[in-house]
Enzyme design. Structure first.
Site, PDB file in Angstrom:
ATOM      1  N   GLY A 192       0.873  -1.274   0.062  1.00  0.00           N
ATOM      2  CA  GLY A 192       0.090   0.680   0.455  1.00  0.00           C
ATOM      3  C   GLY A 192       0.630   1.316   0.228  1.00  0.00           C
ATOM      4  CD  GLU A 215      -1.485  -1.464  -3.615  1.00  0.00           C
ATOM      5  OE1 GLU A 215      -2.467  -2.098  -4.171  1.00  0.00           O
ATOM      6  OE2 GLU A 215      -1.842  -1.022  -2.753  1.00  0.00           O
ATOM      7  CD  GLU A 266       0.651  -5.556  -2.184  1.00  0.00           C
ATOM      8  OE1 GLU A 266      -0.448  -4.124  -1.515  1.00  0.00           O
ATOM      9  OE2 GLU A 266       0.903  -5.910  -2.887  1.00  0.00           O
TER      10      GLU A 266
END
Length: 266
Positions: free
Chosen positions: A117, A120, A140
């Site tokens: 994340g 991201e 992930e």
């Protein structure tokens, strides 16, 4: 320079004129792992910045010396039931979407770990500046999930479908030099200079028309992936929003008068 805190873990700093806003991830004890509380604060900060007409550029940074953001808070999630995870999903998804949907240009300043994340969040920005300590990746699948903050969609738009598949399927971490070569980051700064370079870039961007910047971002984002004719229609619609603006009139006048423009921002 002004500062405003959103919750415990997000800090917003603004330059003297308020045109460049620094959105700082500030959870150093957890290397900026994204908890539920931090996700809510990110969404609130982005909503405030997006609604502020004085803000022309947002720079996403980290206050941690060795990490940009290590991704989801897996310690928090370890205590979750399935129902807890389901309740958290719109909160965390909303944080990534809030960064992605900022209507002004965004620059990420990355050093150290930017994983899952965390990467991201950087991918949600328009430009990524990194220093040589940066290590990026979407690992992930190694913990039984998939990138859920936009990674499966944003990464292939940067590097192509096959390269994105290789990176996601292997869960491998990529160091700064290779990341720059692959297009995972855009600008490689000197060690410890990622924030300075990102803020300098933001200042250059912020010197331009605020109306033009928002319209240009809208055209770039909405037109991406469309066929050429549809994309040109998106561009034309964005052009029409600026063609009769005060910024356009001021820009033309300043050019002809050989002076710096004084943008009305409307």
């Amino acid at each position: 320079m002004s500062e405003e805190r959103f919750g415990e873990f997000v800090l917003v700093r603004r330059d003297g004129e308020g045109h460049v806003a620094e959105l700082a991830l500030d959870r150093p004890r957890a290397m900026n792992a994204v908890s539920t509380a931090m996700a809510r604060s990110l969404s609130e900060a982005c909503a405030a910045l997006g609604a502020d007409p004085d803000v022309r550029v947002v720079v996403l940074t980290s206050t941690h010396e060795r990490a940009f953001c290590v991704g989801a808070d897996l310690k928090e999630r370890n205590s979750f039931t399935d129902a807890d995870l389901l309740r958290q999903r719109p909160v965390t998804r909303g944080a990534y979407t809030a960064v992605l949907d900022l209507p002004v240009p965004t620059v990420a300043a990355v050093h150290g770990f930017a994983l899952g994340g965390g990467f991201e969040l950087a991918l949600s920005c328009d430009v990524i500046v990194a220093d040589p300590t940066a290590v990026v990746g979407l690992p992930e699948v190694s913990v039984g999930v998939i990138p859920g903050g936009g990674g499966t969609q944003l990464l292939p738009r940067r590097v192509g479908a096959a390269r994105a598949a290789e990176l996601v399927f292997t869960a491998r971490r990529v160091e700064a030099a290779e990341a720059r070569e692959l297009g995972l980051v855009d600008i490689l700064a000197d060690t410890g200079r990622d924030r300075d370079e990102a803020l300098a870039l933001a200042s250059r961007i912020a010197a331009n028309s605020p109306v033009g910047l928002r319209a240009a971002k809208r055209a770039l984002r909405l037109g991406h992936g469309l066929d050429l004719r549809a994309g040109l229609e998106v561009e034309d619609a964005a052009w029409r929003t600026v063609a009769f603006s005060g910024d356009r009139a001021e820009g033309v006048a300043a050019f002809n008068e050989k002076r710096a423009p004084r943008w009305p921002g409307e």
